[in-house]
Scaffold this active site. Structure first.
Site, PDB file in Angstrom:
ATOM      1  N   ASP A  78      -0.363   1.435  -3.801  1.00  0.00           N
ATOM      2  CA  ASP A  78       0.453   1.680  -2.451  1.00  0.00           C
ATOM      3  C   ASP A  78       0.344   0.459  -1.367  1.00  0.00           C
ATOM      4  O   ASP A  78       1.479   0.114  -0.936  1.00  0.00           O
ATOM      5  CB  ASP A  78      -0.133   2.962  -1.703  1.00  0.00           C
ATOM      6  N   ASP A 120      -3.747   7.037  -4.304  1.00  0.00           N
ATOM      7  CA  ASP A 120      -2.901   7.742  -3.590  1.00  0.00           C
ATOM      8  C   ASP A 120      -2.166   8.926  -4.254  1.00  0.00           C
ATOM      9  O   ASP A 120      -2.468  10.103  -4.078  1.00  0.00           O
ATOM     10  CB  ASP A 120      -2.085   7.232  -2.620  1.00  0.00           C
ATOM     11  N   GLU A 442       6.277   4.984   2.582  1.00  0.00           N
ATOM     12  CA  GLU A 442       5.233   4.970   3.777  1.00  0.00           C
ATOM     13  C   GLU A 442       5.490   4.026   4.716  1.00  0.00           C
ATOM     14  O   GLU A 442       6.059   2.774   4.576  1.00  0.00           O
ATOM     15  CB  GLU A 442       3.924   4.665   3.349  1.00  0.00           C
ATOM     16  N   SER A 468       1.241   6.129   5.880  1.00  0.00           N
ATOM     17  CA  SER A 468       0.354   5.704   5.103  1.00  0.00           C
ATOM     18  C   SER A 468      -1.044   6.364   5.694  1.00  0.00           C
ATOM     19  O   SER A 468      -1.115   6.688   6.871  1.00  0.00           O
ATOM     20  CB  SER A 468      -0.231   4.232   4.933  1.00  0.00           C
TER      21      SER A 468
END
Length: 554
Positions: A78, A120, A442, A468
């Site tokens: 991510d 994630d 995010e 996030s």
């Protein structure tokens, strides 16, 4: 054994021949076949070392009398995908991971499964798969990265994101940013705060799908290797006893996970992932349930980004069992639930204790009497929105300000970096939801820019996208319905006054209902940003954020 379907009887001689082509012996084929899903790759710091975890798991399986069969799974970083088109793919990979694990497990009739994620979307994707496949399964994660101290500050990845904002505001030099870049991520592991990866690894432990220590033992500690060996040994026991995810992932187990979520101040992404995992076992977790639990469970930890402690500190303070032990003192957990240890929650935490009350507050001395996540509703978010209350500055818990509206994250970032956002503004980023993005990006880059420029106590950010786990400040996400689905966020205009009241769970735009209805009638959905490939299909099938952004069979 389930695996007899691919290895027993004269009819399966061709199948055995293929196993033997890979070096398996008759003795190995007599044992339970355990699928080992290894998401190791060379693009995610949390996954770069998972080959060592997998080897330890396989050693444990062999020690206990099973035969491990390893295969791979994808994983997106991510952090590297952040702030550009790549982030559209992150959440969407959760479903790809679940689907591919399902396909491999059922195609080859494994007797049990060991899932090795760390970061994630890989953790929830594998938990969804475990629930869906429903053969004995255990999760063993790769462990958190260490936080390194630099100039009297404990650094993490978010420190670097915020340093970029500080540089843009003239508060840091390029050399100082480079020093952060060099020191913030000292080695392998999931990013060191209570960000999404560590949130989900901790909640895996709480759900009962990971061994005690799964969420907090650092990646580089030998204890992590021992934990992996124990997980390998334990899966053979689970197969022998036929203890399946459906025995573990009960409604009460999810209530426990939500309670610890609130106590830890986990990432708001947990509010997307827990409902998606629950959906796989036929349960619904809605935002009202989350709010109810948040209202009665105190916040005991302020880990980064809410505070200066990191997951290594939580580990040293007693880990997840210690947090659960504190909550149990006020009867806030269900203790008689079975877990992958083969024991109950009560037995797992029996000897746990808090070793550092600076890191884990006493149940009688919490940071706040309510949980770290709050659900907001109002005419701007009729189906709900989510904020990490524990990471919001006190002066921003109640705020009113003019809307600054952007139809993409990229446009908002440009405005923030160019100094076009003023104190008191409410930045609205829309068309970034599950359908509109597509992929529900995010918003760490804009929130970090706001914080790095020193505006996190003066500016709020609202989006139908998500944040996030590293985000701090008055960052309100998951606004539902999303703009692409015709939610009220689609008709907000520059200058409209936005009212935020986090203690009372309210989020409104201060215009008359008649004006809202008039604007909604005039609104037309923009053309989809992506129509081809996986994201094109994803956008057509994905549900609203308040339902966990799951794929719906239509």
């Amino acid at each position: 054994m389930r695996s007899d379907a691919v290895k027993k009887g004269i009819e399966r001689a061709p199948h055995r021949a293929l196993f033997k082509a890979m070096g398996y012996t008759d003795e190995e084929l007599e044992r339970p076949l355990i699928g080992v899903v290894n998401s190791r790759n060379e693009i995610v710091p949390g996954h770069i070392h998972l080959d060592k975890i997998a080897e330890a798991v396989k050693a444990g399986i062999r020690m206990a009398g099973g035969t491990p069969v390893e295969f791979g799974a994808i994983g997106v970083c991510d952090g590297i995908a952040m702030g550009h088109t790549g982030m559209k793919y992150s959440l969407a990979t959760r479903e790809l991971i679940a689907d591919s694990c399902e396909a491999m497990a059922l195609a080859h009739s494994f007797d049990g499964m060991v899932f090795i994620p760390n970061c994630d979307k890989i953790v929830p994707g594998m938990l969804m798969a475990a629930a869906r496949i429903n053969v004995p399964a255990i999760v063993v994660s790769g462990g958190p990265m260490l936080s390194l101290r630099h100039n009297d500050k404990n650094l993490d990845l978010n420190s670097v994101f915020e340093a970029v904002g500080a540089y843009k505001a003239g508060k840091m030099t390029e050399k100082e940013v480079w020093e952060y870049e060099e020191k913030a991520c000292p080695g392998c592991g999931s990013c060191s705060g209570m960000f999404t990866a560590n949130s989900m690894n901790c909640l895996t432990e709480v759900l009962g799908m990971g061994l005690p220590g799964n969420g907090t033992v650092p990646a580089v500690y030998a204890e992590r290797i021992r934990l992996a060996k124990k997980a390998g040994m334990k899966i053979v026991e689970l197969v022998e006893k036929d203890i399946k995810p459906s025995d573990i992932l009960t409604p009460k187990a999810f209530e426990n996970a939500l309670a610890v979520d609130m106590a830890l101040g986990c990432s708001t992404n947990s509010v997307l992932h827990l409902p998606a995992i629950a959906n796989e076992v036929g349960m619904e977790i809605n935002l009202d349930i989350i709010n109810e639990i948040s209202s009665k469970v105190p916040n005991l930890c302020k880990l980064a980004p809410a505070g200066h402690h990191h997951v290594q500190d939580l580990y040293a303070a007693g880990g997840i069992p210690a947090v659960m032990k504190e909550l149990s003192k006020k009867n806030l957990l269900h203790l008689d639930l079975i877990t992958v240890t083969g024991k109950t929650v009560r037995e797992n935490i029996e000897n746990a204790k808090v070793r550092d009350y600076e890191v884990i507050r006493s149940i009688d001395n919490p940071y706040s009497p309510t949980g770290g996540i709050a659900v907001l509703r109002g005419n701007l978010a009729p189906d709900g929105a989510v904020v990490k209350r524990s990471a919001v500055a006190p002066e921003m818990l109640v705020h009113k300000g003019p809307a600054r509206v952007f139809d993409s994250e990229d446009a908002a970032i440009e405005a923030i970096y160019n100094g076009k956002i003023n104190k008191g503004d409410v930045v609205i980023i829309r068309y970034e939801g599950p359908k509109g993005g597509p992929g529900m990006r995010e918003m760490l880059s804009p929130t970090s820019a706001i914080a790095g420029m020193g505006l996190d106590k003066d500016v709020a950010l609202i989006t139908d996208g998500r944040f996030s786990g590293a985000t701090r400040g008055a960052s309100i996400g998951h606004v539902s319905p999303e703009a692409m689905a015709g939610g009220p966020i689609a008709i907000v205009r520059d200058g409209d006054i936005i009212s935020i009241d986090i203690p009372n769970g309210k989020l409104d735009v201060e215009i008359p209902d008649s004006e809202i209805q008039k604007r909604l009638k005039e609104w037309k959905a923009p053309a989809p940003k992506i129509t081809k490939g996986y994201l094109g299909r994803y956008a057509k099938l994905v549900s609203s954020a308040n339902k966990g952004a799951i794929l719906e069979n239509k």
